[in-house]
Design an enzyme around this catalytic site. Structure first.
Site, PDB file in Angstrom:
ATOM      1  N   HIS A  98      43.534  70.065  26.539  1.00  0.00           N
ATOM      2  CA  HIS A  98      42.822  71.268  26.081  1.00  0.00           C
ATOM      3  C   HIS A  98      41.695  71.420  27.097  1.00  0.00           C
ATOM      4  CE1 HIS A  98      40.962  73.728  22.564  1.00  0.00           C
ATOM      5  NE2 HIS A  98      40.184  73.903  23.646  1.00  0.00           N
ATOM      6  N   HIS A 100      38.655  71.644  29.422  1.00  0.00           N
ATOM      7  CA  HIS A 100      37.267  71.251  29.162  1.00  0.00           C
ATOM      8  C   HIS A 100      36.562  70.991  30.480  1.00  0.00           C
ATOM      9  CE1 HIS A 100      39.854  67.685  29.103  1.00  0.00           C
ATOM     10  NE2 HIS A 100      38.850  67.027  29.650  1.00  0.00           N
TER      11      HIS A 100
HETATM   12  P1  AMP Z   1      39.721  64.101  30.616  1.00  0.00           P
HETATM   13  O1  AMP Z   1      40.094  62.661  30.841  1.00  0.00           O
HETATM   14  O2  AMP Z   1      39.158  64.784  31.817  1.00  0.00           O
HETATM   15  O3  AMP Z   1      40.860  64.856  29.960  1.00  0.00           O
HETATM   16  O4  AMP Z   1      38.511  64.070  29.587  1.00  0.00           O
HETATM   17  C1  AMP Z   1      38.678  63.820  28.227  1.00  0.00           C
HETATM   18  C2  AMP Z   1      37.373  63.258  27.735  1.00  0.00           C
HETATM   19  O5  AMP Z   1      37.360  63.385  26.328  1.00  0.00           O
HETATM   20  C3  AMP Z   1      37.147  61.784  28.052  1.00  0.00           C
HETATM   21  O6  AMP Z   1      35.964  61.638  28.838  1.00  0.00           O
HETATM   22  C4  AMP Z   1      36.995  61.137  26.677  1.00  0.00           C
HETATM   23  O7  AMP Z   1      36.016  60.129  26.644  1.00  0.00           O
HETATM   24  C5  AMP Z   1      36.612  62.322  25.804  1.00  0.00           C
HETATM   25  N1  AMP Z   1      36.961  62.227  24.394  1.00  0.00           N
HETATM   26  C6  AMP Z   1      38.153  61.877  23.866  1.00  0.00           C
HETATM   27  N2  AMP Z   1      38.116  61.952  22.530  1.00  0.00           N
HETATM   28  C7  AMP Z   1      36.862  62.361  22.204  1.00  0.00           C
HETATM   29  C8  AMP Z   1      36.187  62.623  20.972  1.00  0.00           C
HETATM   30  N3  AMP Z   1      36.789  62.479  19.777  1.00  0.00           N
HETATM   31  N4  AMP Z   1      34.899  63.018  21.021  1.00  0.00           N
HETATM   32  C9  AMP Z   1      34.261  63.146  22.202  1.00  0.00           C
HETATM   33  N5  AMP Z   1      34.844  62.938  23.395  1.00  0.00           N
HETATM   34  C10 AMP Z   1      36.120  62.531  23.396  1.00  0.00           C
HETATM   35 ZN    ZN Z   2      43.442  72.412  21.687  1.00  0.00          ZN
END
Ligand code: AMP
Ligand code: ZN
Length: 114
Positions: A98, A100
């Site tokens: 998703h 971000h």
């Molecule tokens: P990416 O690896 O660029 O897809 O980033 C995903 C990010 O989401 C990682 O840095 C994770 O630590 C973070 N993440 C995963 N689950 C959660 C959550 N429930 N709340 C906050 N951050 C999260």
């Molecule tokens: Zn989503």
């Protein structure tokens, strides 16, 4: 999408440390911070990644970027600097499908990234 962790956060089904939200965008603290400031700025609408973003998403994605810049400024990071990252695809380290934007700041960052 009920099986998407960021959709669940955006709809309040999963708790997170929300630092900003409006009708289009939500921002919360990364659960595994890699810097003193590590926020995720997330469009509420489910877009899997930049690979599937379309011209019609331009305003939403621009708003997410400006939200990240505003959050950085609020935290005094506009002076020393900060980094905005959109990992796209497995080889780049994308783990949540998703779209971000990571907002990272509060420490010196090397280049190129690992
Ligand atoms: P990416 O690896 O660029 O897809 O980033 C995903 C990010 O989401 C990682 O840095 C994770 O630590 C973070 N993440 C995963 N689950 C959660 C959550 N429930 N709340 C906050 N951050 C999260
Ligand atoms: Zn989503």
């Amino acid at each position: 999408m009920d099986d998407c962790i960021f959709c669940r956060i955006a709809t309040g089904k999963l708790a997170s440390d929300i630092v900003y939200e409006d009708n289009d965008v939500i921002a919360f603290t990364d659960i595994n911070p890699e810097a003193p400031t590590h926020l995720l700025v997330v469009p509420r609408r489910h877009i899997a990644s930049l690979n599937t973003a379309e011209p019609a998403d331009a305003e939403l994605l621009g708003k997410a970027m400006l939200t990240a810049a505003s959050l950085a400024k609020q935290r005094g990071l506009d002076g020393p600097g900060y980094r905005i990252v959109a990992n796209t695809g497995k080889e780049a380290g994308q783990t949540v499908d998703h779209i971000h934007f990571h907002l990272l700041g509060g420490r010196f960052m090397s280049w190129p990234p690992g």
